[in-house]
Scaffold this motif. Structure first.
Motif, mmCIF file in Angstrom:
data_model
loop_
_atom_site.group_PDB
_atom_site.id
_atom_site.type_symbol
_atom_site.label_atom_id
_atom_site.label_comp_id
_atom_site.label_asym_id
_atom_site.label_seq_id
_atom_site.Cartn_x
_atom_site.Cartn_y
_atom_site.Cartn_z
ATOM 1 N N UNK A 1 0.806 -1.209 0.000
ATOM 2 C CA UNK A 1 0.000 0.000 0.000
ATOM 3 C C UNK A 1 0.845 1.268 0.000
ATOM 4 N N UNK A 2 2.077 1.190 0.433
ATOM 5 C CA UNK A 2 2.919 2.387 0.436
ATOM 6 C C UNK A 2 4.236 2.088 -0.274
ATOM 7 N N UNK A 3 4.802 3.150 -0.812
ATOM 8 C CA UNK A 3 6.071 3.051 -1.529
ATOM 9 C C UNK A 3 7.024 4.068 -0.952
ATOM 10 N N UNK A 4 8.253 3.978 -1.369
ATOM 11 C CA UNK A 4 9.250 4.961 -0.982
ATOM 12 C C UNK A 4 9.575 5.816 -2.189
ATOM 13 N N UNK A 5 9.512 7.122 -2.001
ATOM 14 C CA UNK A 5 9.807 8.092 -3.053
ATOM 15 C C UNK A 5 11.002 8.917 -2.596
ATOM 16 N N UNK A 6 11.868 9.254 -3.524
ATOM 17 C CA UNK A 6 13.092 9.983 -3.212
ATOM 18 C C UNK A 6 13.101 11.320 -3.940
ATOM 19 N N UNK A 7 13.587 12.332 -3.238
ATOM 20 C CA UNK A 7 13.608 13.688 -3.770
ATOM 21 C C UNK A 7 14.977 14.312 -3.504
ATOM 22 N N UNK A 8 15.425 15.137 -4.445
ATOM 23 C CA UNK A 8 16.665 15.897 -4.273
ATOM 24 C C UNK A 8 16.327 17.383 -4.373
ATOM 25 N N UNK A 9 16.835 18.148 -3.422
ATOM 26 C CA UNK A 9 16.573 19.584 -3.375
ATOM 27 C C UNK A 9 17.907 20.313 -3.313
ATOM 28 N N UNK A 10 18.063 21.349 -4.122
ATOM 29 C CA UNK A 10 19.250 22.206 -4.053
ATOM 30 C C UNK A 10 18.834 23.540 -3.462
ATOM 31 N N UNK A 11 19.606 23.982 -2.475
ATOM 32 C CA UNK A 11 19.336 25.242 -1.790
ATOM 33 C C UNK A 11 20.593 26.103 -1.812
ATOM 34 N N UNK A 12 20.442 27.428 -1.710
ATOM 35 C CA UNK A 12 21.616 28.293 -1.792
ATOM 36 C C UNK A 12 22.479 28.285 -0.536
ATOM 37 N N UNK A 13 21.887 27.944 0.619
ATOM 38 C CA UNK A 13 22.662 27.956 1.866
ATOM 39 C C UNK A 13 21.988 27.065 2.907
ATOM 40 N N UNK A 14 22.659 26.857 4.016
ATOM 41 C CA UNK A 14 22.153 25.961 5.061
ATOM 42 C C UNK A 14 20.905 26.506 5.753
ATOM 43 N N UNK A 15 20.776 27.829 5.820
ATOM 44 C CA UNK A 15 19.585 28.416 6.445
ATOM 45 C C UNK A 15 18.329 28.021 5.666
ATOM 46 N N UNK A 16 18.381 28.121 4.346
ATOM 47 C CA UNK A 16 17.253 27.709 3.512
ATOM 48 C C UNK A 16 17.078 26.193 3.605
ATOM 49 N N UNK A 17 18.179 25.466 3.673
ATOM 50 C CA UNK A 17 18.121 24.011 3.814
ATOM 51 C C UNK A 17 17.402 23.589 5.084
ATOM 52 N N UNK A 18 17.653 24.286 6.167
ATOM 53 C CA UNK A 18 16.976 23.988 7.428
ATOM 54 C C UNK A 18 15.473 24.258 7.308
ATOM 55 N N UNK A 19 15.121 25.322 6.622
ATOM 56 C CA UNK A 19 13.693 25.637 6.409
ATOM 57 C C UNK A 19 13.026 24.542 5.567
ATOM 58 N N UNK A 20 13.725 24.063 4.542
ATOM 59 C CA UNK A 20 13.197 22.981 3.698
ATOM 60 C C UNK A 20 12.968 21.728 4.535
ATOM 61 N N UNK A 21 13.919 21.389 5.394
ATOM 62 C CA UNK A 21 13.772 20.201 6.254
ATOM 63 C C UNK A 21 12.554 20.339 7.175
ATOM 64 N N UNK A 22 12.390 21.530 7.753
ATOM 65 C CA UNK A 22 11.242 21.773 8.636
ATOM 66 C C UNK A 22 9.920 21.603 7.897
#
Length: 99
Positions: A55-76
Motif C-alpha cells: 500500500x505504500x512506496x518509498x519516493x526519493x527527492x533531491x533539493x538544491x538550496x543556496x545555503x544551510x539556512x534555507x536548507x533547514x527551512x526545507x527540512x522543517x
C-alpha cells in the motif's frame, strides 16, 4: 550549493504534497524526484509483496538550496508536511549511495 536528499514512505499523494510544499519555499534552487534503485529491494524476502507492504512506496527527492539556512527551512517544511499525513520521512546523506 547544498543538496538535500530525502525519502518519503507513503502514498504518492503524500509525496506530491511534500514536493509542492518545498516548491513554495523562497530561494529553493531545484526540487526533483529521483529514481531510487533500491526501492523494490527488501532484506527479508519472507514478507515481500504481502498486502501490508504494497500500500505504500518509498519516493526519493533531491533539493538544491543556496545555503544551510534555507536548507533547514526545507527540512522543517518537509517534516511538518509529511508528519501531518503520518508518512515516514528520512533525510539521506547524498554521498551514502556512492561507492
Amino acid at each position: 550549493m547544498p543538496r538535500i536528499h530525502l525519502r518519503i514512505t507513503g502514498d504518492r499523494d503524500i509525496f506530491d504534497d511534500v514536493l509542492t510544499a518545498i516548491h513554495g519555499v523562497d530561494r529553493v534552487e531545484r526540487v526533483e524526484e529521483i529514481d531510487d534503485f533500491m526501492n523494490d529491494f527488501r532484506d527479508d524476502s519472507s514478507s515481500q509483496n504481502l498486502s501490508d507492504d504494497m500500500s505504500s512506496r518509498t519516493y526519493t527527492m533531491e533539493i538544491e538550496v543556496p545555503n544551510e539556512k534555507i536548507g533547514e527551512r526545507v527540512r522543517e517544511i518537509a517534516e511538518e508536511t509529511a508528519g501531518t499525513r503520518e508518512a515516514a520521512i528520512e533525510f539521506v546523506d547524498p554521498d551514502e549511495n556512492e561507492i
